[in-house]
Scaffold this motif. Structure first.
Motif, PDB file in Angstrom:
ATOM      1  N   PRO A  51       0.792  -1.235   0.000  1.00  0.00           N
ATOM      2  CA  PRO A  51       0.000   0.000   0.000  1.00  0.00           C
ATOM      3  C   PRO A  51       0.821   1.282   0.000  1.00  0.00           C
ATOM      4  CG  PRO A  51      -0.142  -1.093   2.127  1.00  0.00           C
ATOM      5  CD  PRO A  51       0.606  -2.016   1.209  1.00  0.00           C
ATOM      6  N   ASP A  52       2.104   1.191   0.336  1.00  0.00           N
ATOM      7  CA  ASP A  52       2.938   2.399   0.344  1.00  0.00           C
ATOM      8  C   ASP A  52       3.422   2.776  -1.057  1.00  0.00           C
ATOM      9  OD1 ASP A  52       4.402   0.003   0.464  1.00  0.00           O
ATOM     10  OD2 ASP A  52       6.173   1.007   1.255  1.00  0.00           O
ATOM     11  N   GLU A  53       3.211   1.897  -2.037  1.00  0.00           N
ATOM     12  CA  GLU A  53       3.591   2.201  -3.416  1.00  0.00           C
ATOM     13  C   GLU A  53       2.429   2.878  -4.139  1.00  0.00           C
ATOM     14  OE1 GLU A  53       4.926  -1.276  -5.463  1.00  0.00           O
ATOM     15  OE2 GLU A  53       6.605  -1.582  -4.096  1.00  0.00           O
ATOM     16  N   ALA A  54       2.726   3.927  -4.866  1.00  0.00           N
ATOM     17  CA  ALA A  54       1.695   4.640  -5.623  1.00  0.00           C
ATOM     18  C   ALA A  54       1.242   3.792  -6.804  1.00  0.00           C
ATOM     19  CB  ALA A  54       2.239   5.969  -6.118  1.00  0.00           C
ATOM     20  N   GLY A  55      -0.020   3.911  -7.139  1.00  0.00           N
ATOM     21  CA  GLY A  55      -0.548   3.225  -8.312  1.00  0.00           C
ATOM     22  C   GLY A  55      -1.829   2.486  -8.002  1.00  0.00           C
ATOM     23  N   ALA A  56      -2.542   2.138  -9.047  1.00  0.00           N
ATOM     24  CA  ALA A  56      -3.806   1.418  -8.926  1.00  0.00           C
ATOM     25  C   ALA A  56      -3.551  -0.085  -8.996  1.00  0.00           C
ATOM     26  CB  ALA A  56      -4.753   1.833 -10.054  1.00  0.00           C
ATOM     27  N   ASN A  57      -4.484  -0.847  -8.485  1.00  0.00           N
ATOM     28  CA  ASN A  57      -4.372  -2.304  -8.542  1.00  0.00           C
ATOM     29  C   ASN A  57      -5.649  -2.881  -9.157  1.00  0.00           C
ATOM     30  OD1 ASN A  57      -6.309  -2.771  -6.321  1.00  0.00           O
ATOM     31  ND2 ASN A  57      -4.701  -1.894  -5.031  1.00  0.00           N
ATOM     32  N   PRO A  58      -5.665  -4.161  -9.480  1.00  0.00           N
ATOM     33  CA  PRO A  58      -6.844  -4.746 -10.122  1.00  0.00           C
ATOM     34  C   PRO A  58      -8.133  -4.591  -9.308  1.00  0.00           C
ATOM     35  CG  PRO A  58      -4.976  -6.214 -10.359  1.00  0.00           C
ATOM     36  CD  PRO A  58      -4.548  -5.111  -9.426  1.00  0.00           C
ATOM     37  N   GLU A  59      -8.043  -4.680  -7.993  1.00  0.00           N
ATOM     38  CA  GLU A  59      -9.225  -4.526  -7.153  1.00  0.00           C
ATOM     39  C   GLU A  59      -9.839  -3.143  -7.340  1.00  0.00           C
ATOM     40  OE1 GLU A  59      -6.552  -7.598  -5.464  1.00  0.00           O
ATOM     41  OE2 GLU A  59      -6.242  -5.584  -6.226  1.00  0.00           O
TER      42      GLU A  59
END
Length: 142
Positions: A40-48
C-alpha cells in the motif's frame, strides 16, 4: 445495426505486471501506474481498484440513463467494495455493490436497480458469481 457489431472497442495492455503501468492503446491515451495491493505504500492502482471503478461507473451510468428516461434527476450513488481473499486455487475477489437512489420510493428504486443490473455490461459479466452481491441501501457500509 447487427447484434454482434461492436459499438466501441478498446485495447488495454499490461506488460509489466504490478511493477509498472497499464495503458489503453490510442483512444484517449489512458496510462495508469500499477502497484500491488499488498504494498500500500507504493503509488498506483491495482486490479481490485480498477474492477471497483469499472463496476461503480457502469452501474451508475446505467442508473443515470434509466432515471433520465423516467424524468428523474440523477442523484444516485454506487459504491463497490472489493476484497481479495484466498481460495482453494489461489486468490479470488469478493465484490459488494451498494447503490443509493434518493428521492425515489423503495419499491421503485429496487426495480430501477434490478433493471440497471440486468442492463449494465459489467454487472452482466459478473452476474451468477457467488462472490458478487448487489444491494439497495439507505446508508453505505462499504
Amino acid at each position: 445495426m447487427k447484434s454482434d457489431e461492436s459499438l466501441y472497442h478498446t485495447t488495454a495492455v499490461n506488460d509489466n505486471g504490478v511493477k509498472g503501468h497499464a495503458y489503453i492503446v490510442g483512444d484517449g491515451e489512458l496510462d495508469v501506474k500499477i502497484s500491488s495491493p499488498r504494498k500500500p505504500d507504493e503509488a498506483g492502482a491495482n486490479p481490485e481498484q480498477l474492477l471497483g471503478l469499472a463496476q461503480a461507473t457502469c452501474l451508475a451510468a446505467t442508473l443515470e440513463t434509466i432515471q433520465a428516461g423516467k424524468g428523474i434527476e440523477f442523484q444516485s450513488e454506487v459504491r463497490v467494495g472489493v476484497d481479495m481473499k484466498y481460495d482453494t486455487h489461489g486468490l479470488r475477489f469478493v465484490v459488494q455493490v451498494q447503490a443509493k437512489i434518493p428521492n425515489v420510493e423503495l419499491v421503485e428504486a429496487q426495480k430501477m436497480l434490478d433493471f440497471a443490473e440486468s442492463r449494465c455490461p459489467v454487472s452482466k459479466l459478473l452476474s451468477g458469481n457467488e462472490d458478487v452481491s448487489v444491494e439497495l441501501v439507505d446508508k453505505f457500509t462499504v
